[in-house]
Design an enzyme around this catalytic site. Structure first.
Site: not given
Ligand code: PHE
Ligand code: ZN
Length: 876
Positions: A280, A316
């Site tokens: 996500a 998230e």
């Molecule tokens: N940042 C997202 C997380 O909550 C992960 C993610 C990275 C999603 C790259 C999509 C692309 O960990």
């Molecule tokens: Zn994250």
């Protein structure tokens, strides 16, 4: 949507003077420089169409400091149709994938226009189509596939976004922040305009257009503001959104109470999409989720799925502060947001469920995914020093070891000082792009404690190994704990420094079973050390690294009977679990080495666990589950997967036949209606299936009959999947029956069909390679959908015995899948490579076969930099 035309072209539009592989160059952390130009504001205008979307971007740019360098905007697979500066056509040049504009003043308004094809975007990065809707994924570097922009997390902008699209295909138009205007257009089109008041890096930008329906609820924040919550899905999926909604509200309240963090906008939207590279994404106020982490009901989702939804929704949501309000300066600082946010979601899950069970699960994940990473060719520090493709650094090291580092800091500080530190961190860096050093500094300044020695956990890779020995002097009634640490070399770090290791330690009396020296926190900060315990009036037992206070391997010298006693008497549930697991491990390793392995101590410990009145069913289920084959392999100098499998099966057989009646009682224990999601009910279901697995290991016919009965009777997916997971490994007639029944009932539900594929790819059988080759030809298989691809290829790569089949066909299958997937979706393909990484540790025949597949991959023309980096590092 699987139009591969655009991916047949090079990554970037072809620039004649560009060298052949300019993209395979390493980016280094030490080369960081602040941005030359800032973009305080951006306006985006989308003319949405699945095949041809027009994107107009207006950037207010500002020179950052005194320099005369040009404005450089990143692009990927896009070409400028128009470039204007302050309203007039501008001179520009293309330098590789970058658009370069010489600007004379300190500020300018730069306008660009591009055309992109969401339907042809198989990488699922940037703007893409999924099941009739359009959505974005920008982290880490997807925004440059939408428009030209300085695509780096330390450039923060205020966004105003206008979307214009067909009102039939896209009745819902969403972006970050608040909707500020909307209207009808000609030709059945409509538009909406959104504004996000919080400056953000472009990796947090999001847009969604589709025919979606919302589950809507409200949340009142601690200061009394009302937030409108919405979970957007296809209409048919609405009944499966309530658990995600409940989890969201729990997470919002938890972050207020535990971290003092309140939500900061009037809307919070979650959108579920079926095609998604990861779990996500925390885009500001518009989280986009893999539908696997949104949709659940008792008929289609297991207890594990419910837990994962709560975990990921919380994760998230928590990013709104640890990630969005305070973001990362550069991608080397990824663990600043991910390690901290994983620690936050772990604490949340522990608080709303069973804390000891959660800790055991988290440690299992760490050992299964992160320890092998740290011990192999892809090892890197929590804060890496270089990368070729940042997409390869969304790893268990950055996420899970990063969380362990925060956990150690929280342990050393204690809850009040840790909270003072995080309060200062959020206050000091709100609206900024920060570093891991900034985080530690804020904890230090907020708590008044010097944490300098702990910073090495960010820079030094590898899992410390601790040798522990407890000497007892009965005359002096004193015990001395001798500790020594050692870290093996990792790529680029041949010589290691000692690290500070916080060890929660207690002494348990062997005869009394009491904690004779209460738990204390010992920090080993040198290569070796000794700690004395007084008033030790009886033979002592060492209870060390309780609660897994440090992410390390403990090699304790144990007297005979010590682990058996700890397994029954230790007051720390985690330490008790560890004692049983270690007992099993010693027997399994001996068996795999062809040594005489007496199963009696393990059988006694498991019997005592099953018969215990004080342990709850979930802990019993965890404790009696044997260590995985991969974990056993980690303890062996030369890995022979057949010997490991045989050793583990032998112990499972011994347990199943010696404890048949205890296991049957555990299997039959009741009190868990299929719709009861309490920790107790989940624990009963867990134990039911774990016990059944051991019964089946000893008596295949009885196991198959019981499993089929559980399958037929099941009123929930946990029992159904649990039973099928046992049947798939048996050669019983019930096996195919159950698989057919499952398929007939669920084949129209993609998430459940993924389970059907995954269960077969996970089967412990000699013909699993043939099964996956057959499944890959199945009409429901598609390589373009990441969940479906992972259900076969990801699951199979983690199936130790089958993947490491001596004839090398498992290796060939996975390598073929990686090569095929790479043509469509490099990020997802590269995540399938790690099982090959440990080839050096296998017996020579398999090592040669694995290496040959890696060499075949790296020699393939047109390889992405994602797969190139993982494969070339695995060979190095
Ligand atoms: N940042 C997202 C997380 O909550 C992960 C993610 C990275 C999603 C790259 C999509 C692309 O960990
Ligand atoms: Zn994250």
């Amino acid at each position: 949507m699987a139009d591969v035309r655009s991916t047949a072209l090079p990554d970037t539009h072809s620039i004649p003077e560009a060298p052949p592989a300019p993209t395979h160059v390493a980016i280094r952390r030490e080369d960081y420089r602040p941005p030359d130009w800032l973009v305080p504001e951006i306006r985006l205008d989308f003319d949405l169409d699945p095949d041809r979307t027009r994107v107009r971007a207006t950037l207010m740019v500002e020179r950052n400091g005194d320099h005369d360098r040009p404005l450089r905007l990143d692009g990927d697979d896009i070409s400028p149709l128009k470039v204007q500066v302050d309203g007039a056509d501008a001179d520009y040049r293309l330098d590789g994938p970058q658009l370069v504009i010489e600007l004379s003043g300190r500020q300018a308004t730069v306008e660009t226009e591009v055309e992109i094809s969401p339907a042809a975007n198989t990488k699922l990065m940037g703007l893409y189509a999924s099941g009739g809707m359009l959505c974005t994924q920008c982290e880490a570097e997807g925004f440059r596939r939408i428009t030209f922009f300085p695509d780096r997390p330390d450039v923060l902008s205020r966004y105003r976004v206008r979307m214009d699209g067909d009102s039939g295909a896209f009745p819902i138009l969403l972006s970050n922040g608040n909707r500020v205007a909307k209207g009808e257009g000609p030709g059945g089109r409509h538009w909406a305009e959104w504004e996000d008041p919080y400056p953000k890096p472009c990796y947090l930008f999001a847009l969604v257009a589709g025919d979606l329906k919302a589950n809507r609820e409200r949340f009142t924040t601690m200061s009394g503001r009302t937030v409108d919550l919405a979970i957007w899905v296809r209409e048919a999926d609405l009944p499966r959104t309530q658990h995600a909604m409940d989890s969201l509200k729990l997470a919002m309240a938890w972050d207020e109470e535990v971290y003092g963090r309140e939500y900061d906008l009037d809307q919070f939207n979650i959108v579920a999409v079926s095609d998604f590279n990861m779990g996500a994404m925390e885009n500001k106020s518009l989280n986009i989720f893999n539908s696997a982490y949104v949709l659940a009901d008792q008929n289609t989702a297991t207890d594990g799925d419910f837990d994962n939804i709560a975990r990921v929704v919380a994760h998230e949501y928590f990013h709104n502060w640890s990630g969005d309000r305070v973001t990362c300066r550069d991608w080397f600082q990824l663990s600043l947001k991910e390690g901290f946010t994983v620690f936050r979601d772990q604490s949340f899950s522990a608080d709303v469920g069973s804390a000891p069970v959660k800790r055991i699960e988290d440690v299992r994940v760490l050992r299964a995914a992160q320890f092998p990473e740290d011990a192999g060719p892809l090892a890197h520090p929590v804060r890496p020093d270089s990368y070729i493709e940042i997409g390869n650094f969304y790893t268990a090291t950055v996420y899970n070891k990063g969380a362990e580092v925060i956990r150690m800091l929280a342990t050393v500080l204690g809850p009040d000082k840790f909270r003072a530190g995080t309060d200062l961190y959020f206050a000091r860096h709100d609206g900024e792009a920060a570093t891991c050093d900034d985080f530690v500094k804020a904890l230090e300044d907020g708590s008044g404690v010097d944490l300098t020695p702990f910073k090495i956990w960010y820079s030094q890779a590898g899992t410390p190994k601790i040798k522990a020995r407890l000497d007892y002097d009965s005359g002096a009634k004193a015990a001395t704990l001798h500790l020594e640490q050692h870290i093996d070399p990792t790529p680029g770090q041949p010589v290691k420094q000692p690290m500070p290791i916080p060890l929660k330690t207690a002494i348990v009396g062997e005869a009394s079973g009491h904690e004779i020296c209460p738990e204390r926190l010992i920090v080993l900060d040198k290569a070796s050390g000794a700690i004395r315990f007084d008033n030790v009036a009886e033979q002592p037992l060492l209870s060390i690294n309780r609660g897994f206070s440090a992410p390390i391997v403990v090699e304790a010298a144990r007297r005979p009977g010590e682990l058996e006693r700890l397994a029954q008497a230790d007051s720390d549930p985690f330490a008790r679990y560890e004692a049983i697991q270690e007992l099993m491990m010693l027997s399994l390793v001996a068996g795999a080495r062809g040594e005489q392995a007496d199963p009696a101590p393990v059988i006694e410990a498991v019997a005592a666990t099953l018969r215990s009145n004080s342990l709850d069913p979930a802990l019993k289920g965890e404790a009696i589950l044997l260590p995985s084959e991969a974990l056993i392999a980690d303890r062996l100098a030369v890995v022979d997967p057949d010997a490991i499998h045989a050793s583990r099966e032998a112990l499972r057989h011994a347990l199943g036949s010696s404890l048949a009646s205890d296991l049957l009682a555990a299997h039959r224990s009741d009190g868990a209606s299929g719709h009861d999601l309490s920790p107790k009910a989940k624990g009963i279901r867990r134990l039911r299936t774990v016990a059944l697995g051991l019964i089946a290991a000893a008596n295949e016919a009885e196991g198959a009959a019981l499993a089929k009965a559980q399958f037929d009777r099941a009123d929930n997916m946990t029992d159904r999947q649990g039973a099928l997971g046992i049947l798939v490994s048996l050669d019983a007639p019930q096996r195919q029956d159950a698989l057919n029944t499952f398929y007939d009932r669920f084949h129209n539900d993609p998430l459940v069909l993924d389970k059907w594929f995954a269960l077969q790819a996970a089967a412990q059988r000699a013909d699993t390679v043939d099964q996956v080759l057959r499944l890959e030809k199945h009409s429901d298989f598609t390589i373009a959908n990441p969940n479906r691809l992972r259900s076969i290829a990801g699951t199979f790569g983690a199936n130790h015995w089958a993947f490491h089949s001596a004839d090398g066909r498992g290796y060939r299958f996975l390598a073929d899948m990686i090569l095929a997937a790479d043509k469509l979706n490099p990020q997802v393909a590269a995540r399938l490579v790690p099982p090959f990484g440990r080839w050096r540790r296998f017996e020579p025949n398999r090592a040669a076969l694995m290496r040959a597949e890696l060499e075949r991959i790296v020699a393939s023309p047109g390889l992405s930099k994602d797969v190139f980096e993982q494969v070339s590092k695995s060979l190095a």
